[in-house]
Design a protein around this motif. Structure first.
Motif, PDB file in Angstrom:
ATOM      1  N   ASP A 151      42.496  22.914  18.863  1.00  0.00           N
ATOM      2  CA  ASP A 151      41.539  23.993  18.628  1.00  0.00           C
ATOM      3  C   ASP A 151      42.198  25.369  18.571  1.00  0.00           C
ATOM      4  O   ASP A 151      41.547  26.364  18.320  1.00  0.00           O
ATOM      5  N   ASN A 152      43.504  25.430  18.805  1.00  0.00           N
ATOM      6  CA  ASN A 152      44.276  26.673  18.743  1.00  0.00           C
ATOM      7  C   ASN A 152      43.727  27.775  19.637  1.00  0.00           C
ATOM      8  O   ASN A 152      43.831  28.947  19.313  1.00  0.00           O
ATOM      9  N   THR A 153      43.095  27.419  20.745  1.00  0.00           N
ATOM     10  CA  THR A 153      42.628  28.387  21.721  1.00  0.00           C
ATOM     11  C   THR A 153      43.405  28.184  23.013  1.00  0.00           C
ATOM     12  O   THR A 153      43.382  27.116  23.597  1.00  0.00           O
ATOM     13  N   ALA A 154      44.107  29.214  23.437  1.00  0.00           N
ATOM     14  CA  ALA A 154      44.854  29.158  24.695  1.00  0.00           C
ATOM     15  C   ALA A 154      43.934  29.578  25.830  1.00  0.00           C
ATOM     16  O   ALA A 154      43.094  30.456  25.667  1.00  0.00           O
ATOM     17  N   THR A 155      44.085  28.948  26.982  1.00  0.00           N
ATOM     18  CA  THR A 155      43.351  29.332  28.179  1.00  0.00           C
ATOM     19  C   THR A 155      44.347  29.813  29.220  1.00  0.00           C
ATOM     20  O   THR A 155      45.315  29.124  29.525  1.00  0.00           O
ATOM     21  N   ILE A 156      44.098  31.004  29.736  1.00  0.00           N
ATOM     22  CA  ILE A 156      44.976  31.619  30.721  1.00  0.00           C
ATOM     23  C   ILE A 156      44.168  31.867  31.985  1.00  0.00           C
ATOM     24  O   ILE A 156      43.083  32.452  31.927  1.00  0.00           O
ATOM     25  N   ASP A 157      44.683  31.423  33.136  1.00  0.00           N
ATOM     26  CA  ASP A 157      44.050  31.676  34.425  1.00  0.00           C
ATOM     27  C   ASP A 157      44.879  32.705  35.182  1.00  0.00           C
ATOM     28  O   ASP A 157      46.090  32.538  35.326  1.00  0.00           O
ATOM     29  N   ILE A 158      44.221  33.743  35.668  1.00  0.00           N
ATOM     30  CA  ILE A 158      44.892  34.790  36.438  1.00  0.00           C
ATOM     31  C   ILE A 158      44.201  34.899  37.790  1.00  0.00           C
ATOM     32  O   ILE A 158      42.978  35.015  37.856  1.00  0.00           O
ATOM     33  N   GLN A 191      34.557  39.470  41.275  1.00  0.00           N
ATOM     34  CA  GLN A 191      35.447  38.512  41.921  1.00  0.00           C
ATOM     35  C   GLN A 191      35.963  37.493  40.907  1.00  0.00           C
ATOM     36  O   GLN A 191      37.086  37.024  41.001  1.00  0.00           O
ATOM     37  N   GLN A 192      35.118  37.154  39.914  1.00  0.00           N
ATOM     38  CA  GLN A 192      35.506  36.229  38.853  1.00  0.00           C
ATOM     39  C   GLN A 192      35.019  36.782  37.522  1.00  0.00           C
ATOM     40  O   GLN A 192      33.973  37.405  37.443  1.00  0.00           O
ATOM     41  N   ALA A 193      35.804  36.539  36.469  1.00  0.00           N
ATOM     42  CA  ALA A 193      35.415  36.974  35.128  1.00  0.00           C
ATOM     43  C   ALA A 193      36.033  36.025  34.111  1.00  0.00           C
ATOM     44  O   ALA A 193      37.021  35.339  34.386  1.00  0.00           O
ATOM     45  N   ILE A 194      35.414  35.977  32.938  1.00  0.00           N
ATOM     46  CA  ILE A 194      35.951  35.187  31.828  1.00  0.00           C
ATOM     47  C   ILE A 194      35.869  36.042  30.566  1.00  0.00           C
ATOM     48  O   ILE A 194      34.865  36.721  30.325  1.00  0.00           O
ATOM     49  N   THR A 218      41.187  32.413  25.730  1.00  0.00           N
ATOM     50  CA  THR A 218      40.213  32.499  26.809  1.00  0.00           C
ATOM     51  C   THR A 218      40.988  32.861  28.061  1.00  0.00           C
ATOM     52  O   THR A 218      41.973  32.200  28.395  1.00  0.00           O
ATOM     53  N   ILE A 219      40.563  33.919  28.739  1.00  0.00           N
ATOM     54  CA  ILE A 219      41.236  34.352  29.968  1.00  0.00           C
ATOM     55  C   ILE A 219      40.226  34.308  31.098  1.00  0.00           C
ATOM     56  O   ILE A 219      39.154  34.918  31.013  1.00  0.00           O
ATOM     57  N   ARG A 220      40.576  33.569  32.153  1.00  0.00           N
ATOM     58  CA  ARG A 220      39.716  33.460  33.339  1.00  0.00           C
ATOM     59  C   ARG A 220      40.420  34.139  34.504  1.00  0.00           C
ATOM     60  O   ARG A 220      41.606  33.889  34.745  1.00  0.00           O
ATOM     61  N   THR A 221      39.687  34.991  35.233  1.00  0.00           N
ATOM     62  CA  THR A 221      40.275  35.668  36.386  1.00  0.00           C
ATOM     63  C   THR A 221      39.507  35.326  37.653  1.00  0.00           C
ATOM     64  O   THR A 221      38.304  35.084  37.607  1.00  0.00           O
ATOM     65  N   SER A 222      40.219  35.334  38.759  1.00  0.00           N
ATOM     66  CA  SER A 222      39.616  35.103  40.068  1.00  0.00           C
ATOM     67  C   SER A 222      40.405  35.900  41.095  1.00  0.00           C
ATOM     68  O   SER A 222      41.633  35.746  41.196  1.00  0.00           O
ATOM     69  N   PHE A 223      39.719  36.763  41.835  1.00  0.00           N
ATOM     70  CA  PHE A 223      40.382  37.612  42.816  1.00  0.00           C
ATOM     71  C   PHE A 223      39.755  37.420  44.181  1.00  0.00           C
ATOM     72  O   PHE A 223      38.545  37.282  44.309  1.00  0.00           O
TER      73      PHE A 223
END
Length: 87
Positions: free
Chosen positions: A24-31, A65-68, A81-86
């Motif tokens: 699908d050529n979509t990268a997912t990054i978790d931070i 605290q979390q975002a996408i 797609t970038i997912r964050t969690s702090f």
């Protein structure tokens, strides 16, 4: 380019290189990280994405605290797609 944008761009480039053959050529990054860095991280993400959409938990994006985030890396760039969690 400030240090947070440089680190984020490097991380995105590394993930895109490793997922170049994905169907699908979509990268997912978790931070993840400490809450002290969430506002600047979210701001940097928005500055490198084009056509972005995002959602978050909390009162504001800077306090989330979390975002996408979904969008293209630069104009006409690859989807990410970038997912964050702090905490």
């Amino acid at each position: 380019m400030n240090i947070s944008k440089m680190i984020l761009s490097t991380a995105i480039a590394a993930v895109l290189a490793s997922t170049a053959g994905a169907a699908d050529n979509t990268a997912t990054i978790d931070i993840t990280g400490a809450t002290a860095f969430r506002a600047s991280t979210h701001s940097s993400i928005l500055s490198v994405l084009d056509g972005e959409t995002y959602a978050y938990t909390g009162a504001t994006l800077g306090q989330a605290q979390q975002a996408i985030f979904k969008g293209n890396l630069g104009v006409g760039g690859p989807a990410v797609t970038i997912r964050t969690s702090f905490s």
